[in-house]
Design an enzyme around this catalytic site. Structure first.
Site, mmCIF file in Angstrom:
data_model
loop_
_atom_site.group_PDB
_atom_site.id
_atom_site.type_symbol
_atom_site.label_atom_id
_atom_site.label_comp_id
_atom_site.label_asym_id
_atom_site.label_seq_id
_atom_site.Cartn_x
_atom_site.Cartn_y
_atom_site.Cartn_z
ATOM 1 N N CYS A 76 19.455 53.521 36.743
ATOM 2 C CA CYS A 76 20.268 54.606 36.197
ATOM 3 C C CYS A 76 19.685 55.101 34.883
ATOM 4 O O CYS A 76 19.304 54.310 34.010
ATOM 5 C CB CYS A 76 21.713 54.133 35.981
ATOM 6 N N CYS A 82 25.459 53.752 28.359
ATOM 7 C CA CYS A 82 26.720 53.609 29.084
ATOM 8 C C CYS A 82 26.973 52.114 29.289
ATOM 9 O O CYS A 82 26.099 51.373 29.717
ATOM 10 C CB CYS A 82 26.634 54.321 30.429
ATOM 11 N N CYS A 184 25.901 59.430 38.054
ATOM 12 C CA CYS A 184 26.377 58.053 38.157
ATOM 13 C C CYS A 184 26.164 57.596 39.596
ATOM 14 O O CYS A 184 26.445 58.335 40.541
ATOM 15 C CB CYS A 184 27.858 57.968 37.777
ATOM 16 N N GLN A 310 42.182 48.708 45.372
ATOM 17 C CA GLN A 310 40.896 48.119 44.980
ATOM 18 C C GLN A 310 39.795 49.171 45.051
ATOM 19 O O GLN A 310 39.684 49.900 46.033
ATOM 20 C CB GLN A 310 40.550 46.942 45.890
ATOM 21 N N TYR A 349 52.898 40.528 42.433
ATOM 22 C CA TYR A 349 52.041 41.608 41.904
ATOM 23 C C TYR A 349 51.446 42.368 43.093
ATOM 24 O O TYR A 349 50.236 42.592 43.167
ATOM 25 C CB TYR A 349 50.939 41.052 40.998
ATOM 26 N N GLU A 370 56.577 43.904 42.441
ATOM 27 C CA GLU A 370 55.630 44.676 41.636
ATOM 28 C C GLU A 370 56.393 45.383 40.517
ATOM 29 O O GLU A 370 57.541 45.791 40.694
ATOM 30 C CB GLU A 370 54.904 45.703 42.503
ATOM 31 N N ASP A 419 48.401 37.878 42.761
ATOM 32 C CA ASP A 419 47.225 38.638 42.325
ATOM 33 C C ASP A 419 47.576 39.334 41.011
ATOM 34 O O ASP A 419 47.755 40.549 40.959
ATOM 35 C CB ASP A 419 46.853 39.657 43.403
ATOM 36 N N CYS A 446 41.096 38.508 38.880
ATOM 37 C CA CYS A 446 39.936 39.260 38.386
ATOM 38 C C CYS A 446 39.446 38.687 37.068
ATOM 39 O O CYS A 446 38.530 39.235 36.453
ATOM 40 C CB CYS A 446 40.298 40.737 38.224
#
Length: 490
Positions: A76, A82, A184, A310, A349, A370, A419, A446
Site C-alpha cells: 500500500c 496510515c 485502500c 463482522q 452481546y 444486547e 461475545d 476480540c
C-alpha cells in the site's frame, strides 16, 4: 524558570528482537525495553528515543542499517503513515505465527489458567479486499507527511497545503486532520471510486469540509458497506449550519446516485454533535432500500445503517462455525460436559443476532441479549427472514438484564455464548454466569487480554477445554479468539 530537559539519545545499530503489542516491535537497551513502530524482528536500525520512563522507552526509526530477511515489501502506498495495516511488512504466515503466540502469551500471563495445546490459528480466506465496511472522515485540513513538508518550496506556506480538504483516515495525534487516501486495499475497489469521486465533486462544486476544531463545514463523514449478495450501502454525514446546506447535500447525493448504480442503499444524516457517531440520530433514505442483505451459509441477514456485522464476511462464517462446533460437539475425552440435546442457549452481546440465528436450528431455544435496541430489532427481523421461531431477544444493559430472576424465568442455560466488546465482561455478568452454571461457555473475544482476565475468574468452576485463535484482520495485530470452557465436576 524550568530546567531544560536532557536530550534523549540516538541509539545506533540496534537489532529488533520481537514483535510487541499494538503492532509495535521491541529491543532491549540498558535493562530497558524500547518500543518502536514499523519494524520486524531482525531489522538493524538507528532509533531516536522520543519518550523515556523508568522501565521502558519509545522510539522512532531514523535509518535502516539493514532490513530483516523476514521483511516483505508493503503493498500500500499509504503504509507507514496510515495506522490501519501496521503489519504489511510481515509475510502473512509470520503474522499468523505472531498472533497465535500473542494469544497464548496473554492467556498464560494474565489469565494464569491451565491451558490445553492451542489449535492452529485459522487464517483469513482473503488477505486483501476482505472488509465489508470502511468509514472515512472528511476534513478541511489534510495531514501532511514529513516528506511532503520537506518537499514544499520555501515560497509555499505550509498552511496553504494543509488547508486543502481531504477524505480519508484520522491520524493519531492529529485529531483534526485527515490523511487523504487515494487507494485502500482492504475493500472491493469500487469503494475507492466512490470516495475519490465524492472528493472530486465536493471540491469542484465548492462544498465546505468539516472543521473539527471550529465545528463547522458541510461534508463530515462517509461510510461505505457492501455485502456478499452484491449490494452496496453508503451513508454521507453532513453538518448543516444556519445558512443551510441541504441543497448542496442533495446535489452530492444525486451525483452519487447517478454515477454509481451499484449503490442499492444511499442514505444521509445531519450530525450536529461534537463527534461522528450516529447511533442516536435519524438516518434519512435518499435512494433504494434502507438496508443491504448479507449471506452466510443458507441464512440471510438484514444489515441496516446502524447494524453491527463482522467486517470480514467470509472469515466471520468460519468464526461462527467454530462457535457452533464448540457449543454442540460431544467432548471426546469425557462424557462430563456433554449436553442434553437440544440445549438451551444464551447468546450474550448478541448484536443483530448473527450467532444466535446461526446456532438456533440445533438448539431448543436461544435467548439473546444486547444493549442496542435497534440491533435487537434487527435480530428479531433476521429470525423472521430465516423462518427461525425458537429465538427470544432482549435489549438492555447486560448486567441489568442477565439476573438470577431472568434465568429463573427463561430457564438455566446449558450453553452460554458470550461475545463482549473489547473491555470484556462486567464483573457482575461473570458472577451471574457462575451462578447460572451452564455446562459450557463459549467465549468469543476480540481482545485476548480482557478475555484472559475473565477466564481467571471463571477458572473457579470451569476448565479451558479448547482455544481456537481466528484471524479476522490480516495485516493488523488484532486477533479474535474462541475459548470453550467446560464445567468442572468433582
Amino acid at each position: 524558570m524550568g530546567r531544560n530537559k536532557k536530550p534523549l539519545p540516538l541509539l545506533e545499530g540496534v537489532t529488533i528482537e520481537a514483535v510487541a503489542a499494538e503492532g509495535k516491535s521491541l529491543f532491549h537497551w540498558n535493562d530497558m525495553v524500547v518500543f518502536v513502530p514499523w519494524c520486524v524482528p531482525g531489522d538493524v536500525c538507528d532509533v531516536q528515543l522520543r519518550r523515556k520512563k523508568h522501565s521502558f522507552a519509545e522510539g522512532e526509526v531514523v535509518r535502516f542499517v539493514k532490513k530483516s530477511d523476514v521483511r516483505t515489501e508493503p503493498f500500500c502506498q499509504h503504509f507507514g503513515v496510515c495506522g490501519g495495516c501496521k503489519w504489511q511488512m510481515l509475510p502473512y504466515d509470520a503474522q499468523l505465527r505472531m498472533k497465535q503466540q500473542q494469544v497464548e502469551d496473554q492467556l498464560r500471563r494474565i489469565g494464569k489458567v491451565e491451558l490445553p495445546p492451542l489449535r492452529p490459528i485459522l487464517g483469513s480466506v482473503k488477505t486483501r479486499e476482505y472488509r465489508n465496511k470502511l468509514d472515512f472522515g472528511c476534513a478541511n485540513k489534510r495531514y501532511l507527511t514529513k516528506e511532503e513538508i520537506a518537499s514544499l518550496s520555501p515560497l509555499t506556506p505550509h498552511s496553504s497545503e494543509k488547508d486543502r480538504p481531504a477524505i480519508g483516515f484520522h491520524i493519531t495525534g492529529a485529531f483534526d486532520k485527515i490523511l487523504p487516501i487515494e487507494k485502500c486495499h482492504l475493500m472491493d475497489d469500487l469503494h475507492n471510486e466512490i470516495r475519490n469521486k465524492t472528493l472530486r465533486y465536493a471540491t469542484e462544486h465548492g462544498l465546505s469540509f468539516f472543521d473539527l476544531r471550529e465545528q463547522k463545514g458541510l461534508l463530515r463523514d462517509l461510510i461505505i458497506r457492501n455485502s456478499a449478495s452484491g449490494e452496496w450501502l453508503v451513508i454521507v454525514q453532513f453538518h448543516y449550519d444556519e445558512t443551510g446546506g441541504e441543497t448542496e447535500a442533495q446535489g452530492l447525493l444525486q451525483h452519487l446516485a447517478n454515477t454509481f448504480p451499484q449503490i442499492t442503499s444511499l442514505m444521509y444524516v445531519d450530525n450536529q454533535k461534537c463527534n461522528d457517531t450516529y447511533g442516536d440520530l435519524d438516518i434519512q433514505l435518499f435512494k433504494g432500500q434502507d438496508h443491504i442483505t448479507e449471506l452466510m451459509e443458507d441464512l440471510r441477514f438484514k444489515v441496516g445503517p446502524k447494524s453491527f456485522y463482522q467486517t470480514n464476511t467470509e472469515q466471520a462464517c468460519h468464526l461462527y462455525s467454530v462457535v457452533r462446533e464448540l457449543a454442540f460437539t460431544p467432548l471426546s475425552e469425557s462424557v462430563k460436559g456433554d449436553l442434553q440435546s437440544p440445549p438451551l442457549i444464551y447468546d450474550l452481546y448478541t448484536g443483530t443476532g448473527t450467532i444466535a440465528n446461526f446456532v438456533a436450528r440445533r438448539a431448543r431455544k436461544v435467548v439473546g441479549i444486547e444493549y442496542v435496541p435497534e440491533a435487537i430489532e434487527d435480530a428479531k427481523e433476521n429470525s423472521r427472514l430465516n423462518s427461525i421461531d425458537n429465538t427470544l431477544f432482549y435489549a438492555g444493559d447486560m448486567k441489568d438484564i442477565l439476573t438470577d430472576e431472568f434465568i429463573a424465568q427463561h430457564g438455566r442455560p446449558d450453553v452460554i455464548i458470550t461475545d463482549p466488546p473489547r473491555a470484556g465482561m462486567h464483573p457482575d455478568v461473570v458472577k451471574t454466569i457462575l451462578r447460572a452454571a451452564p455446562e459450557r461457555i463459549v467465549y468469543v473475544s476480540c481482545n485476548p487480554a480482557t478475555q484472559a482476565r475473565d477466564l481467571q475468574v471463571l477458572d473457579e468452576d470451569y476448565r479451558v477445554a479448547v482455544v481456537q485463535p481466528v484471524d479476522m484482520f490480516p495485516h493488523t495485530p488484532h486477533v479474535e479468539n474462541v475459548v470453550l470452557l467446560v464445567k468442572k465436576h468433582d
